[in-house]
Design a protein around this motif. Structure first.
Motif, PDB file in Angstrom:
ATOM      1  N   ASN A   1      -2.646  11.909  -5.806  1.00 46.38           N
ATOM      2  CA  ASN A   1      -3.687  11.342  -6.641  1.00 46.38           C
ATOM      3  C   ASN A   1      -4.554  12.462  -7.185  1.00 46.38           C
ATOM      4  O   ASN A   1      -4.405  13.627  -6.797  1.00 46.38           O
TER       5      ASN A   1
ATOM      6  N   LYS B   1       0.918   9.577  -1.378  1.00 44.79           N
ATOM      7  CA  LYS B   1      -0.533   9.727  -1.449  1.00 44.79           C
ATOM      8  C   LYS B   1      -1.023  10.612  -2.587  1.00 44.79           C
ATOM      9  O   LYS B   1      -2.213  10.909  -2.681  1.00 44.79           O
TER      10      LYS B   1
ATOM     11  N   ASP C   1       0.859  -1.183   0.000  1.00 45.74           N
ATOM     12  CA  ASP C   1       0.000   0.000   0.000  1.00 45.74           C
ATOM     13  C   ASP C   1       0.898   1.237   0.000  1.00 45.74           C
ATOM     14  O   ASP C   1       1.584   1.507   0.993  1.00 45.74           O
ATOM     15  N   ARG C   2       0.918   1.972  -1.104  1.00 47.26           N
ATOM     16  CA  ARG C   2       1.815   3.131  -1.191  1.00 47.26           C
ATOM     17  C   ARG C   2       1.445   4.215  -0.182  1.00 47.26           C
ATOM     18  O   ARG C   2       2.306   4.987   0.250  1.00 47.26           O
ATOM     19  N   TYR C   3       0.193   4.274   0.237  1.00 50.29           N
ATOM     20  CA  TYR C   3      -0.216   5.261   1.240  1.00 50.29           C
ATOM     21  C   TYR C   3       0.505   5.030   2.572  1.00 50.29           C
ATOM     22  O   TYR C   3       0.740   5.974   3.332  1.00 50.29           O
ATOM     23  N   ASP C   4       0.847   3.765   2.863  1.00 51.12           N
ATOM     24  CA  ASP C   4       1.577   3.448   4.100  1.00 51.12           C
ATOM     25  C   ASP C   4       2.944   4.121   4.141  1.00 51.12           C
ATOM     26  O   ASP C   4       3.533   4.282   5.210  1.00 51.12           O
TER      27      ASP C   4
ATOM     28  N   GLY D   1      -3.971   3.991  -8.770  1.00 53.77           N
ATOM     29  CA  GLY D   1      -4.289   3.003  -7.750  1.00 53.77           C
ATOM     30  C   GLY D   1      -3.470   3.172  -6.480  1.00 53.77           C
ATOM     31  O   GLY D   1      -2.359   3.699  -6.500  1.00 53.77           O
ATOM     32  N   GLN D   2      -4.015   2.701  -5.394  1.00 53.99           N
ATOM     33  CA  GLN D   2      -3.348   2.795  -4.098  1.00 53.99           C
ATOM     34  C   GLN D   2      -2.369   1.642  -3.881  1.00 53.99           C
ATOM     35  O   GLN D   2      -1.325   1.803  -3.257  1.00 53.99           O
TER      36      GLN D   2
ATOM     37  N   LEU E   1     -10.308   7.240  -8.260  1.00 57.34           N
ATOM     38  CA  LEU E   1      -9.014   7.903  -8.294  1.00 57.34           C
ATOM     39  C   LEU E   1      -8.249   7.486  -9.545  1.00 57.34           C
ATOM     40  O   LEU E   1      -8.351   6.354 -10.009  1.00 57.34           O
TER      41      LEU E   1
END
Length: 195
Positions: A170, A168, A161-164, A181-182, A178
């Motif tokens: 997007n 972020k 998960d790149r948000y981790d 992708g996340q 979006l």
């Protein structure tokens, strides 16, 4: 009591030395690749790779269950076959190469699940953030090559998960959803040569 403690420390040190991996393996880059993929506009995916990377590997066992390795990829080498997009990926919107020039992974465990299916767990550091992740792996085995060398093959794959990791950036589509992708799908094909 002091003698007992000293003896215990020495025993632990000897135990650790007995199980320390001594056999080094170098990566054959002409038969290896570090690839990633991410959803684009919900309906498709964009792929890329890192051109510059290094892997330090040690393993003594024929099934590689004792393997320890660390991996480093240079952000400057990201390649998605689009120079403009690559520059955006290097910018502060994404990897922020200026402040975080590398991605690293340090293995902790390489566990055999069944047959040639394994799980690899380690610390992934990206964008200045370190998280412990677990990925799937396939061990291709060890063979003698036609030139007298010994080679091993590994495939490591999975999602992160790149948000981790604070990635972020997007944009929202007019139809909803979006644009990027996340989840990032990783596929690493590694061929190693015994030193």
């Amino acid at each position: 009591m002091k003698k007992t403690i000293t003896t215990g420390i020495l025993a632990l040190a000897m135990f650790g030395a007995a199980y320390a991996q001594n056999t080094k393996w170098n990566i054959d880059k002409s038969h290896s690749s570090i690839n990633f993929a991410v959803d684009h506009l919900v309906i498709s995916e964009t792929t890329g790779k890192f051109e510059e990377y290094s892997v330090n590997t040690k393993s003594d066992r024929t099934d590689f269950t004792d393997v320890v390795f660390d991996f480093t990829a240079q952000i400057k080498s990201v390649n998605t076959d689009d120079a403009k997009r690559d520059e955006h990926l290097k910018s502060a919107d994404f990897f922020d190469e200026k402040n975080y020039p590398v991605i690293t992974f340090k293995s902790k465990k390489f566990i055999k699940i069944k047959g040639n299916a394994y799980k690899v767990t380690g610390d992934l550091t990206m964008h200045g953030i370190t998280k412990t992740v677990t990925l799937s792996a396939k061990f291709g085995g060890i063979i003698k090559d036609p030139w007298g060398g010994t080679r091993a093959g590994l495939k490591v794959f999975g999602e992160i998960d790149r948000y981790d990791f604070g990635l972020k950036y997007n944009s929202v589509l007019e139809a909803g959803g979006l644009s990027i992708g996340q989840m990032i799908r990783i596929t690493c094909n590694i061929e190693l040569i015994k030193v």
